[in-house]
Design a protein around this motif. Sequence first.
Motif, PDB file in Angstrom:
ATOM      1  N   PRO A   1       0.835  -1.206   0.000  1.00 46.65           N
ATOM      2  CA  PRO A   1       0.000   0.000   0.000  1.00 46.65           C
ATOM      3  C   PRO A   1       0.871   1.257   0.000  1.00 46.65           C
ATOM      4  O   PRO A   1       2.039   1.230   0.396  1.00 46.65           O
ATOM      5  N   GLU A   2       0.290   2.360  -0.431  1.00 41.98           N
ATOM      6  CA  GLU A   2       1.031   3.624  -0.479  1.00 41.98           C
ATOM      7  C   GLU A   2       1.274   4.138   0.950  1.00 41.98           C
ATOM      8  O   GLU A   2       0.336   4.293   1.734  1.00 41.98           O
ATOM      9  N   PRO A   3       2.509   4.420   1.299  1.00 42.80           N
ATOM     10  CA  PRO A   3       2.774   4.924   2.652  1.00 42.80           C
ATOM     11  C   PRO A   3       2.248   6.342   2.849  1.00 42.80           C
ATOM     12  O   PRO A   3       2.130   7.122   1.896  1.00 42.80           O
ATOM     13  N   THR A   4       1.936   6.676   4.068  1.00 46.86           N
ATOM     14  CA  THR A   4       1.548   8.041   4.403  1.00 46.86           C
ATOM     15  C   THR A   4       2.704   8.995   4.127  1.00 46.86           C
ATOM     16  O   THR A   4       3.862   8.688   4.386  1.00 46.86           O
ATOM     17  N   GLY A   5       2.353  10.162   3.580  1.00 49.27           N
ATOM     18  CA  GLY A   5       3.359  11.203   3.372  1.00 49.27           C
ATOM     19  C   GLY A   5       4.143  11.081   2.087  1.00 49.27           C
ATOM     20  O   GLY A   5       5.126  11.785   1.898  1.00 49.27           O
ATOM     21  N   THR A   6       3.731  10.194   1.185  1.00 47.04           N
ATOM     22  CA  THR A   6       4.407  10.033  -0.104  1.00 47.04           C
ATOM     23  C   THR A   6       3.422  10.391  -1.218  1.00 47.04           C
ATOM     24  O   THR A   6       2.268  10.721  -0.968  1.00 47.04           O
TER      25      THR A   6
ATOM     26  N   SER B   1       3.447  15.009   3.001  1.00 52.95           N
ATOM     27  CA  SER B   1       2.578  14.843   1.835  1.00 52.95           C
ATOM     28  C   SER B   1       2.731  16.021   0.873  1.00 52.95           C
ATOM     29  O   SER B   1       2.837  15.835  -0.350  1.00 52.95           O
ATOM     30  N   TYR B   2       2.726  17.227   1.409  1.00 53.14           N
ATOM     31  CA  TYR B   2       2.877  18.407   0.558  1.00 53.14           C
ATOM     32  C   TYR B   2       4.249  18.441  -0.100  1.00 53.14           C
ATOM     33  O   TYR B   2       4.368  18.713  -1.297  1.00 53.14           O
ATOM     34  N   ARG B   3       5.290  18.143   0.671  1.00 52.78           N
ATOM     35  CA  ARG B   3       6.640  18.142   0.087  1.00 52.78           C
ATOM     36  C   ARG B   3       6.779  17.056  -0.973  1.00 52.78           C
ATOM     37  O   ARG B   3       7.416  17.271  -2.014  1.00 52.78           O
TER      38      ARG B   3
ATOM     39  N   VAL C   1      -2.211  14.097 -12.435  1.00 52.60           N
ATOM     40  CA  VAL C   1      -2.759  14.023 -11.075  1.00 52.60           C
ATOM     41  C   VAL C   1      -1.689  13.472 -10.157  1.00 52.60           C
ATOM     42  O   VAL C   1      -1.082  12.431 -10.451  1.00 52.60           O
ATOM     43  N   LEU C   2      -1.449  14.158  -9.059  1.00 52.31           N
ATOM     44  CA  LEU C   2      -0.564  13.675  -8.001  1.00 52.31           C
ATOM     45  C   LEU C   2      -1.437  13.096  -6.895  1.00 52.31           C
ATOM     46  O   LEU C   2      -2.364  13.763  -6.418  1.00 52.31           O
ATOM     47  N   HIS C   3      -1.177  11.856  -6.524  1.00 52.38           N
ATOM     48  CA  HIS C   3      -1.973  11.162  -5.513  1.00 52.38           C
ATOM     49  C   HIS C   3      -1.132  11.055  -4.238  1.00 52.38           C
ATOM     50  O   HIS C   3      -0.054  10.456  -4.256  1.00 52.38           O
ATOM     51  N   THR C   4      -1.630  11.626  -3.155  1.00 46.51           N
ATOM     52  CA  THR C   4      -0.877  11.561  -1.900  1.00 46.51           C
ATOM     53  C   THR C   4      -1.772  11.067  -0.779  1.00 46.51           C
ATOM     54  O   THR C   4      -2.978  11.330  -0.765  1.00 46.51           O
ATOM     55  N   VAL C   5      -1.180  10.334   0.150  1.00 50.85           N
ATOM     56  CA  VAL C   5      -1.899   9.808   1.309  1.00 50.85           C
ATOM     57  C   VAL C   5      -1.497  10.624   2.533  1.00 50.85           C
ATOM     58  O   VAL C   5      -0.359  10.541   3.001  1.00 50.85           O
TER      59      VAL C   5
END
Length: 339
Positions: free
Chosen positions: A213-218, A255-257, A232-236
């Motif tokens: 799964p996609e890690p938080t903050g990436t 996430s923003y960075r 589209v940029l997908h961030t968790v």
Amino acid sequence: MIPIRAESDAVAVAGTETQLSALPLTAYRSAVALDEPFRPTAAPATAARLDAHVRSALHLLSTDPAVSRLGLRSDSLRSLADAGAETGAATARRALRALLTVRDPGPLPEGADRELDALLGAERHLRPAVSVLELPPIEEKLRGTTFPAAAEVVLWRGDITTLTADAVVNAANSRLLGCFQPLHLCIDNAIHNAAGPHLRDDCHTITTAQGTPEPTGTAKITRGYHLPARYVLHTVGPVVQGRPHAQDAQALASSYRACLDLAAQVETIRTLAFCAVSTGVFGYPKEEAAPVALRTVADWIAAHPGRFDRVVFTVFEDADERAYRHALSAGARRDWSAM
């Protein structure tokens, strides 16, 4: 949208665990044809033909396994598709949207691509398009602001799916496949609905290659398909229960960075629009998320001068806009680096 988090989602987001489990752009860029322009299989339909394309798509998708997830049978969906004027166009369109929301990634039935491309292309042109470069930056909207990136950053309230930006940010869950709740009013659902089913296919390609799964903050990036935005940029973002802790603020900033860092790797991205990451069903209080977002973006811009022409904070509700305006006015009374 149900926030799903892998147990390996890092608490200290900048830590080694997250860095090791996040797939770099070079590992999937060609797999999702990121640098190729999207070429629809059909031209946008005329407004008069929209309902016909909806019903044709419903007919073609009537045997999809996802139909049963809506509590329907194939024959009942075909009946809806064949009902014509006796069943309202809005009802048929809602049924199609719900079906695509719960449908797994994978090839569409023969002919469905053309119907959906004609429909979604038409709907894109019917929505009012908003050019990011024509939006006034914060320095023009809030005279006398001390926000350090006020010349490059925009605060805009509206529908992110109408923004003509090079890239927009989607607040995703760790499955990265979009929201599977029919007609759910979340940004994840809105973006996938407007972009079309190939967006989910690309996300599935990425998560399959990543293997976790996609890690938080990436963040990950795909094409935008039927959105006005090319990418589209997908961030968790972090899931917060109650008041956020320092580790939540670190995860949100990450996430923003991550989105800014990833967008900077794609040479053609000069304008980028954020949604309010984690402030919906993920529970991050709006008033506390806004200063984290503003400070993180301002710091990134200061470290990379001239990389982007515009960065937009897109807000949708009154409470979101108030949170950003409050953060900007609070910043005028103290040092931004201390916020």
